[in-house]
Design an enzyme around this catalytic site. Structure first.
Site, PDB file in Angstrom:
ATOM      1  N   GLY A 115       0.836  -1.192   0.000  1.00  0.00           N
ATOM      2  CA  GLY A 115       0.000   0.000   0.000  1.00  0.00           C
ATOM      3  C   GLY A 115       0.868   1.238   0.000  1.00  0.00           C
ATOM      4  O   GLY A 115       2.093   1.155   0.140  1.00  0.00           O
ATOM      5  N   LYS A 121       0.325   0.319   6.853  1.00  0.00           N
ATOM      6  CA  LYS A 121       0.878  -1.037   6.736  1.00  0.00           C
ATOM      7  C   LYS A 121       1.679  -1.443   7.966  1.00  0.00           C
ATOM      8  O   LYS A 121       1.462  -2.517   8.537  1.00  0.00           O
ATOM      9  CB  LYS A 121       1.795  -1.143   5.505  1.00  0.00           C
ATOM     10  CG  LYS A 121       1.144  -0.888   4.187  1.00  0.00           C
ATOM     11  CD  LYS A 121       2.109  -1.069   3.038  1.00  0.00           C
ATOM     12  CE  LYS A 121       3.336  -0.181   3.147  1.00  0.00           C
ATOM     13  NZ  LYS A 121       3.021   1.260   3.167  1.00  0.00           N
ATOM     14  N   SER A 189       6.076  -1.788  -2.052  1.00  0.00           N
ATOM     15  CA  SER A 189       6.164  -2.706  -3.206  1.00  0.00           C
ATOM     16  C   SER A 189       5.214  -2.256  -4.315  1.00  0.00           C
ATOM     17  O   SER A 189       4.207  -2.920  -4.582  1.00  0.00           O
ATOM     18  CB  SER A 189       5.871  -4.153  -2.783  1.00  0.00           C
ATOM     19  OG  SER A 189       4.765  -4.272  -1.929  1.00  0.00           O
TER      20      SER A 189
END
Length: 281
Positions: A115, A121, A189
């Site tokens: 995210g 996160k 990511s």
């Protein structure tokens, strides 16, 4: 990567230098633009059959194809295999993943939280590990900021460095899963291909992609590290969501919409999902 005889998932791991096509001088480079030429190392997911291009043009050439769009994004000539391909062999081990997992009385898993920066996160991942710990589970949390203090301290935030960052983390997560652990990975990511690469490294059903979905405006409002303020001012290059893209998961195993939700409740939702998934197998 497609050759005359093979088609295999591959990653460009090192761009060694760019080649000036007019003077043939080697020049330092972090990436290649359209029609530029360079020398690089490529890691394939499995061995391929090839010859050096100077010996056989048919079996020594390749193209690079984007796995999502199927567009050809590069072409090249194979020079030689890395020496480690011939000199490194798998060592047989008496204690395997099943034995390690049985000792811990759990099934290994890789919980991959992705995210935007500021989406929550790390907070959710931390609450999740605490919850699993109280349940007697053996875990390890890999956090995006923490690994950049050690394992990935040599990497920046260009697209190339982001790819290498995720490649390294995925390999570490694979080893930890092989040890029988439940691995919690908290990383922006941003690219689908790199998350797909991580998934392909893991055993069947082990990789659980979790999309921590928080709108960009909300992430910027929270701005816990003051990064969005700097990014919008142009003081941070390649910042995801501002000057660098974020490719949201298309089919995550778990989609967490964080607005109006407490991190502890979202962590419990992941724990319940993991428990039901493990009971099914």
């Amino acid at each position: 990567m497609r050759t005359e005889t093979d088609s295999v998932s591959a990653t460009v791991t090192v761009l060694k230098h760019q080649l000036n096509v007019d003077s043939f001088v080697r020049e330092p480079a972090k990436l290649l633009q359209m029609n530029e030429v360079g020398v690089c190392n490529i890691m394939t997911q499995r061995p391929i059959v090839f010859d050096a291009y100077k010996e056989n043009r048919s079996t020594g050439n390749f193209i690079i194809v984007d796995r999502v769009s199927s567009a050809t994004v590069g072409a090249g000539m194979i020079d030689f295999p890395l020496r480690r391909a011939d000199n490194v062999h798998w060592q047989a081990l008496d204690v395997d993943k099943a034995a390690r997992s049985a000792l811990k009385n759990q099934k290994p898993a890789v919980l991959w939280l992705t995210g935007l920066s500021g989406s929550g996160k790390s907070t959710i991942a931390n609450a999740l590990e605490a919850l699993l710990h109280t349940c007697g589970k053996h875990t390890y949390l890999l956090d995006g900021d923490n690994v950049r203090h050690g394992l990935n301290r040599d990497l920046g935030f260009t697209a190339v460095d982001r790819v290498e960052n995720i490649r390294r983390v995925a390999e570490v997560a694979k080893l930890m899963a092989d040890a029988g652990l439940i691995v919690i990975c908290s990383f922006i990511s941003p690219f689908r291909d790199e998350r797909r690469m991580a998934r392909e490294l893991m055993g069947e059903g082990e990789f659980i992609e979790i999309f921590v979905d928080t709108p960009l405006d909300e992430c910027a409002r929270r701005d816990p590290k003051g990064l969005y303020k700097k990014a919008f001012a142009g003081n941070i290059a390649n910042f995801t969501g501002v000057s660098s893209p974020y490719e949201a998961p298309e089919n995550p195993e778990l989609h967490l919409k964080t607005m109006g939700q407490e991190p502890a409740r979202l962590a419990l939702q992941i724990e319940e999902f993991l428990r039901s998934r493990m009971e099914e197998k």
